[in-house]
Design a protein around this motif. Structure first.
Motif, PDB file in Angstrom:
ATOM      1  N   VAL A 105      12.754 -13.141 -26.879  1.00  0.00           N
ATOM      2  CA  VAL A 105      12.507 -12.487 -25.594  1.00  0.00           C
ATOM      3  C   VAL A 105      12.626 -13.525 -24.483  1.00  0.00           C
ATOM      4  O   VAL A 105      11.910 -14.538 -24.488  1.00  0.00           O
ATOM      5  N   MET A 106      13.544 -13.242 -23.537  1.00  0.00           N
ATOM      6  CA  MET A 106      13.811 -14.183 -22.448  1.00  0.00           C
ATOM      7  C   MET A 106      13.695 -13.453 -21.111  1.00  0.00           C
ATOM      8  O   MET A 106      14.662 -12.863 -20.639  1.00  0.00           O
ATOM      9  N   PRO A 107      12.506 -13.462 -20.496  1.00  0.00           N
ATOM     10  CA  PRO A 107      12.347 -12.814 -19.191  1.00  0.00           C
ATOM     11  C   PRO A 107      13.283 -13.444 -18.152  1.00  0.00           C
ATOM     12  O   PRO A 107      13.437 -14.668 -18.111  1.00  0.00           O
ATOM     13  N   ILE A 108      13.889 -12.577 -17.335  1.00  0.00           N
ATOM     14  CA  ILE A 108      14.808 -13.030 -16.289  1.00  0.00           C
ATOM     15  C   ILE A 108      14.219 -12.734 -14.908  1.00  0.00           C
ATOM     16  O   ILE A 108      14.303 -13.553 -14.013  1.00  0.00           O
ATOM     17  N   SER A 135       9.563  -3.852 -20.244  1.00  0.00           N
ATOM     18  CA  SER A 135       8.734  -3.398 -19.121  1.00  0.00           C
ATOM     19  C   SER A 135       8.436  -4.585 -18.215  1.00  0.00           C
ATOM     20  O   SER A 135       8.604  -5.734 -18.598  1.00  0.00           O
ATOM     21  N   ARG A 136       8.019  -4.276 -16.996  1.00  0.00           N
ATOM     22  CA  ARG A 136       7.573  -5.282 -16.022  1.00  0.00           C
ATOM     23  C   ARG A 136       8.692  -6.210 -15.558  1.00  0.00           C
ATOM     24  O   ARG A 136       8.431  -7.345 -15.185  1.00  0.00           O
ATOM     25  N   GLY A 137       9.953  -5.747 -15.620  1.00  0.00           N
ATOM     26  CA  GLY A 137      11.047  -6.572 -15.119  1.00  0.00           C
ATOM     27  C   GLY A 137      12.288  -6.514 -15.988  1.00  0.00           C
ATOM     28  O   GLY A 137      12.518  -5.557 -16.721  1.00  0.00           O
ATOM     29  N   ARG A 138      13.061  -7.569 -15.899  1.00  0.00           N
ATOM     30  CA  ARG A 138      14.341  -7.683 -16.622  1.00  0.00           C
ATOM     31  C   ARG A 138      14.240  -8.798 -17.650  1.00  0.00           C
ATOM     32  O   ARG A 138      13.693  -9.869 -17.367  1.00  0.00           O
ATOM     33  N   ALA A 139      14.799  -8.538 -18.830  1.00  0.00           N
ATOM     34  CA  ALA A 139      14.815  -9.560 -19.880  1.00  0.00           C
ATOM     35  C   ALA A 139      16.130  -9.497 -20.646  1.00  0.00           C
ATOM     36  O   ALA A 139      16.738  -8.439 -20.798  1.00  0.00           O
ATOM     37  N   LEU A 140      16.520 -10.651 -21.121  1.00  0.00           N
ATOM     38  CA  LEU A 140      17.553 -10.733 -22.150  1.00  0.00           C
ATOM     39  C   LEU A 140      16.807 -10.816 -23.472  1.00  0.00           C
ATOM     40  O   LEU A 140      15.770 -11.483 -23.561  1.00  0.00           O
ATOM     41  N   VAL A 141      17.327 -10.130 -24.480  1.00  0.00           N
ATOM     42  CA  VAL A 141      16.727 -10.187 -25.805  1.00  0.00           C
ATOM     43  C   VAL A 141      17.844 -10.479 -26.797  1.00  0.00           C
ATOM     44  O   VAL A 141      18.836  -9.753 -26.853  1.00  0.00           O
TER      45      VAL A 141
END
Length: 154
Positions: A105-108, A135-141
């Motif tokens: 999980v890599m929050p962006i 949830s709560r934003g954008r992430a790369l997974v």
């Protein structure tokens, strides 16, 4: 960054986890050794961000999710396939992991979480299922799937 360099980076990681049961112990080990504060996490995140920016990662889109399988299961990847998704405040399609799933999980943007987990690793055991949710934003997974096994449900 190139797809070949990214593959070598992933292969170095999968060499460390090959043959280990996909369970809570592996989740804890990955977060301890390669967690969000580590150099290896920063390098993987930078590679994924570069791949997305350059267009060779997440080069498909459906239902508001950008995605793509960059590598099929292979010997040099220790039998894992590699997918990366780009998700913003959305739930993806429900699926089952016959052999388990390992997620990075890599929050962006924002304080993005994946299935309620912040930056770092999530290990799901064989037979587990979910509707992957950011949830709560954008992430790369980044998804590592043993033998590339995934079964989408209706």
């Amino acid at each position: 960054m190139t797809p070949d360099k990214f593959r070598a980076q992933i292969a170095a990681l999968t060499a460390q986890i090959a043959g280990r049961p996909l369970a809570a112990d592996l989740d804890a080990w990955l977060n301890r050794e390669h967690g969000a504060a580590s150099a290896s996490y920063a390098a993987l995140k930078a590679s994924c961000e570069a791949g997305v920016a350059e267009g060779w990662l997440c080069n498909r889109e459906g239902g508001g999710i950008k995605y793509g399988r960059i590598f099929k299961p292979a010997e040099d990847l220790h039998g894992f396939s590699v997918d990366v998704v780009d998700m913003t405040d959305i739930a993806g399609p429900h699926h089952v992991h016959p052999n388990g799933e390992i997620d990075l999980v890599m929050p962006i943007e924002g304080e993005a979480q994946f299935d309620g987990r912040s930056a770092g690793w999530v290990v799901m055991p064989p037979g587990s299922a979910h509707r992957p949710t950011v949830s709560r934003g954008r992430a790369l997974v980044l998804y590592l799937l043993p033998q590339g096994a995934i079964e989408f449900t209706r």
